[in-house]
Design an enzyme around this catalytic site. Structure first.
Site, mmCIF file in Angstrom:
data_model
loop_
_atom_site.group_PDB
_atom_site.id
_atom_site.type_symbol
_atom_site.label_atom_id
_atom_site.label_comp_id
_atom_site.label_asym_id
_atom_site.label_seq_id
_atom_site.Cartn_x
_atom_site.Cartn_y
_atom_site.Cartn_z
ATOM 1 N N ASN A 10 7.994 -5.237 5.200
ATOM 2 C CA ASN A 10 7.644 -6.069 6.355
ATOM 3 C C ASN A 10 7.201 -7.425 5.816
ATOM 4 O O ASN A 10 6.100 -7.565 5.313
ATOM 5 C CB ASN A 10 6.508 -5.386 7.133
ATOM 6 C CG ASN A 10 5.947 -6.265 8.232
ATOM 7 O OD1 ASN A 10 6.547 -7.277 8.606
ATOM 8 N ND2 ASN A 10 4.788 -5.876 8.754
ATOM 9 N N TRP A 11 8.095 -8.404 5.951
ATOM 10 C CA TRP A 11 7.791 -9.716 5.352
ATOM 11 C C TRP A 11 6.819 -10.534 6.203
ATOM 12 O O TRP A 11 6.375 -11.584 5.788
ATOM 13 C CB TRP A 11 9.095 -10.503 5.144
ATOM 14 C CG TRP A 11 9.927 -9.988 4.015
ATOM 15 C CD1 TRP A 11 9.638 -8.932 3.204
ATOM 16 C CD2 TRP A 11 11.173 -10.528 3.553
ATOM 17 N NE1 TRP A 11 10.641 -8.775 2.264
ATOM 18 C CE2 TRP A 11 11.584 -9.735 2.457
ATOM 19 C CE3 TRP A 11 11.980 -11.585 3.962
ATOM 20 C CZ2 TRP A 11 12.775 -9.985 1.767
ATOM 21 C CZ3 TRP A 11 13.171 -11.834 3.275
ATOM 22 C CH2 TRP A 11 13.561 -11.041 2.181
ATOM 23 N N LYS A 12 6.564 -10.094 7.425
ATOM 24 C CA LYS A 12 5.678 -10.853 8.325
ATOM 25 C C LYS A 12 6.188 -12.296 8.428
ATOM 26 O O LYS A 12 7.385 -12.517 8.368
ATOM 27 C CB LYS A 12 4.222 -10.755 7.846
ATOM 28 C CG LYS A 12 3.814 -9.303 7.571
ATOM 29 C CD LYS A 12 2.353 -9.096 7.392
ATOM 30 C CE LYS A 12 2.084 -7.610 7.166
ATOM 31 N NZ LYS A 12 0.674 -7.286 7.088
ATOM 32 N N HIS A 95 3.249 -3.283 15.621
ATOM 33 C CA HIS A 95 2.438 -3.532 14.426
ATOM 34 C C HIS A 95 1.034 -3.954 14.858
ATOM 35 O O HIS A 95 0.872 -4.641 15.862
ATOM 36 C CB HIS A 95 3.090 -4.620 13.561
ATOM 37 C CG HIS A 95 2.431 -4.756 12.234
ATOM 38 N ND1 HIS A 95 1.273 -5.483 12.063
ATOM 39 C CD2 HIS A 95 2.736 -4.227 11.030
ATOM 40 C CE1 HIS A 95 0.904 -5.391 10.799
ATOM 41 N NE2 HIS A 95 1.769 -4.637 10.146
ATOM 42 N N GLU A 97 -0.887 -6.205 13.899
ATOM 43 C CA GLU A 97 -1.067 -7.657 14.086
ATOM 44 C C GLU A 97 -0.547 -8.089 15.453
ATOM 45 O O GLU A 97 -1.088 -8.989 16.080
ATOM 46 C CB GLU A 97 -0.373 -8.419 12.948
ATOM 47 C CG GLU A 97 -1.180 -8.311 11.661
ATOM 48 C CD GLU A 97 -0.345 -8.348 10.385
ATOM 49 O OE1 GLU A 97 0.816 -8.795 10.430
ATOM 50 O OE2 GLU A 97 -0.870 -7.913 9.347
ATOM 51 N N GLU A 167 -0.631 3.094 9.794
ATOM 52 C CA GLU A 167 -1.190 1.967 9.058
ATOM 53 C C GLU A 167 -2.648 1.746 9.479
ATOM 54 O O GLU A 167 -2.904 1.079 10.492
ATOM 55 C CB GLU A 167 -0.401 0.686 9.355
ATOM 56 C CG GLU A 167 1.054 0.754 8.952
ATOM 57 C CD GLU A 167 1.621 -0.644 8.707
ATOM 58 O OE1 GLU A 167 2.151 -0.857 7.605
ATOM 59 O OE2 GLU A 167 1.507 -1.508 9.580
ATOM 60 N N GLY A 173 -3.364 -5.489 4.013
ATOM 61 C CA GLY A 173 -3.597 -6.778 3.366
ATOM 62 C C GLY A 173 -4.959 -6.912 2.712
ATOM 63 O O GLY A 173 -5.362 -7.998 2.321
ATOM 64 N N SER A 213 -1.562 -1.825 2.055
ATOM 65 C CA SER A 213 -1.785 -2.072 0.622
ATOM 66 C C SER A 213 -1.016 -1.104 -0.291
ATOM 67 O O SER A 213 -1.529 -0.674 -1.322
ATOM 68 C CB SER A 213 -3.279 -2.064 0.290
ATOM 69 O OG SER A 213 -3.940 -3.109 0.984
ATOM 70 N N GLY A 234 3.860 -4.489 3.100
ATOM 71 C CA GLY A 234 3.727 -5.902 3.452
ATOM 72 C C GLY A 234 3.759 -6.761 2.200
ATOM 73 O O GLY A 234 4.821 -7.051 1.640
ATOM 74 N N GLY A 235 2.596 -7.156 1.728
ATOM 75 C CA GLY A 235 2.468 -8.098 0.611
ATOM 76 C C GLY A 235 3.354 -7.771 -0.590
ATOM 77 O O GLY A 235 4.028 -8.656 -1.133
HETATM 78 P P1 PGA Z 1 0.213 -4.746 3.353
HETATM 79 O O1 PGA Z 1 0.784 -4.768 4.846
HETATM 80 O O2 PGA Z 1 1.144 -3.898 2.532
HETATM 81 O O3 PGA Z 1 0.208 -6.196 2.924
HETATM 82 O O4 PGA Z 1 -1.158 -4.155 3.417
HETATM 83 C C1 PGA Z 1 1.371 -3.629 5.427
HETATM 84 C C2 PGA Z 1 1.798 -3.916 6.843
HETATM 85 O O5 PGA Z 1 1.080 -4.646 7.549
HETATM 86 O O6 PGA Z 1 2.856 -3.430 7.296
#
Ligand code: PGA
Length: 251
Positions: A10-12, A95, A97, A167, A173, A213, A234-235
């Site tokens: 997930n590149w956001k 998600h 966010e 999640e 993050g 994470s 994500g990251g």
């Molecule tokens: P993260 O994000 O791996 O940076 O914690 C995961 C996500 O929000 O899907």
């Protein structure tokens, strides 16, 4: 029951078209020998660029959100028809966010899931508790509530097509990963909930990912758990090397 492991990036709101091409030029040659299913989810503006580059490879494409209607007066939104035309195979739905900053509710999540399935897009449905909810001891109740509401009026045959991603919000993050056993506890409970709502047949095929994470250092341990079928990353999905290291956890 063997479920094919799935690792989704997930590149956001990261990666321009040029950065998308740079990532794929480095990642794709290495990805050919991987045995897991891999999905990348770039921002809308990079989907087309990514789709052209992914043609003929095993890496699949996903979007990070969509509206449930096919078209109409919804400024700033993107429809399932538009995603299908790219073509996308997957779409992330709900998600945290989006729930937190863009007012997504269990009801819109449910609408989007039904629309995605109707348009042959595989929804990756995100659920997870806040730190306050975990500390209060209501994680399982809260997450099972999200799962139940996500699945409202979804038929068994359609439910089988859904991918869930657990999640915990406090792990996204932050560098704090849920321990593999904590993640297994919630993911196992989600599978039981699906069995309760449908039957064992459905519960056995639905893939449930962990997200929050995930990095090369913890993926093996997570994947060793019975009910964890993959990761939403994500990251660590933004760098070809770390994403490859995660996708090759079983090599
Ligand atoms: P993260 O994000 O791996 O940076 O914690 C995961 C996500 O929000 O899907």
């Amino acid at each position: 029951m063997s479920r094919i492991p799935l690792i989704a990036g997930n590149w956001k709101m990261n990666n321009t078209r040029k950065e998308t091409l740079d990532f794929l030029s480095s990642f794709l040659p290495k990805a050919e020998n991987l045995s897991v299913e891999i999905v990348i989810c770039p921002p809308f503006t990079s989907l087309n660029t990514a789709a052209e580059k992914l043609e003929g490879t095993k890496v699949k494409l996903g979007a990070q959100n969509m509206h449930w209607e096919e078209n109409g007066a919804f400024t700033g939104e993107v429809s399932p028809l538009m995603l299908k035309e790219i073509p996308c195979d997957y779409v992330i739905i709900g998600h945290s966010e989006r729930r937190q900053y863009f007012a997504e509710t269990d009801e819109t999540v449910n609408n989007k899931i039904k629309s995605a399935i109707e348009h042959n897009l595989t929804p990756i449905v995100c659920v997870g508790e806040t730190l306050a909810q975990r500390e209060e001891g209501i994680t399982l109740d809260f997450v099972m509530g999200q799962v139940e509401k996500a699945l409202k009026d979804v038929a068994a045959e359609d439910a089988k097509k859904i991918v869930f991603a657990y999640e915990p919000i406090w792990a996204i993050g932050t560098g704090k990963t849920a321990s593999a056993s904590d993640a297994q506890e919630v993911i196992g409970a989600i599978r039981n909930k699906i069995e309760e709502l449908y039957d064992k047949d459905v519960a056995d095929v639905v893939r449930i990912l962990y997200g929050g994470s995930v990095k090369p250092e913890n993926i093996k341990e997570l994947m060793a758990e019975d009910d964890i079928d993959g990761a939403l990353v994500g990251g660590a999905s933004l760098k070809p090397d770390s994403f490859y290291a995660i996708c090759s956890f079983n090599i």
